[in-house]
Write an enzyme that holds these catalytic residues in place. Structure first.
Site, PDB file in Angstrom:
ATOM      1  N   ALA A  76      51.851 -22.288  11.726  1.00 46.59           N
ATOM      2  CA  ALA A  76      52.997 -21.363  12.243  1.00 46.59           C
ATOM      3  C   ALA A  76      52.762 -20.105  11.309  1.00 46.59           C
ATOM      4  CB  ALA A  76      54.204 -21.910  12.139  1.00 46.59           C
ATOM      5  N   ASP A  77      53.361 -18.934  12.299  1.00 49.56           N
ATOM      6  CA  ASP A  77      53.095 -17.671  11.824  1.00 49.56           C
ATOM      7  C   ASP A  77      54.470 -16.854  12.385  1.00 49.56           C
ATOM      8  OD1 ASP A  77      51.389 -15.716  10.088  1.00 49.56           O
ATOM      9  OD2 ASP A  77      52.061 -14.410  11.895  1.00 49.56           O
TER      10      ASP A  77
END
Length: 193
Positions: A76-77
């Site tokens: 994730a970012d």
């Protein structure tokens, strides 16, 4: 509930204690694995949700190279997005102050891109939450930065901390996305695998 993914060993590819806590909230057994030196730059032509999806995808590619066939990897970012500018993790207190002045008294977007990778497939999605801040005083901004040292957070703040209590006037969308992982959407995507 997620019997369809019981054959996988789930890997959370993140150092974030918030993501770890949120994923644990889904009742899944998983391990945390991190790789150093993943390039988190992105093409300047990307906008909005394309940015964290691209970075999440780059992280997924880095992990896919060494994954085994029975693993499911989640990357994730998260970015904070204001007027077309990405507010990442602040470099120092001055950078954090600059970010707060951009967000103070107005709305911004918190966007998280997520990649779910198995040996057979990759699923990507992005979740956007609109967050509104009250007009913050310099004293409030400095108090928060000095006490909470938010240098590991996109946009220089944690909604679950003091500044969220006194400064957030409203959110539209997933609260957990602002914390760092859109767990409801992640659950839906894992169910559909």
């Amino acid at each position: 509930m997620l019997e369809n993914i019981s054959k996988y060993k789930i890997i959370l590819a993140s150092n974030s204690p918030r993501r770890k806590e949120l994923l644990a909230g889904l009742g899944l057994e998983f391990e945390v694995r991190t790789l150093q030196g993943i390039d988190e730059s992105y093409p300047s032509s990307l906008r909005g949700e394309e940015i964290p999806m691209y970075i999440s995808g780059q992280k997924a590619k880095a992990y896919k190279a060494s994954m085994s066939g029975d693993e499911l990897i989640i990357t994730a970012d998260t970015i904070v997005y204001v007027d077309g500018e990405v507010l990442g993790k602040p470099k120092d207190a001055d950078d954090a102050r600059r970010m707060f002045h951009l967000m103070s008294g107005r709305k911004h977007e918190v966007i998280t891109g997520v990649s779910i990778v198995t040996s057979e497939r990759t699923v990507q999605f992005a979740t956007t939450t609109q967050v509104s801040f009250a007009l913050l005083t310099d004293e409030e901004i400095d108090y928060y930065i000095e006490r909470y040292k938010p240098y590991d957070k996109a946009g220089a703040y944690g909604i679950q901390e003091w500044i969220g209590y006194i400064g957030i006037t409203g959110i539209e969308g997933s609260y957990f996305n602002v914390v760092g992982l859109p767990v409801q959407r992640l659950y839906t995507e894992l169910k559909a695998l």
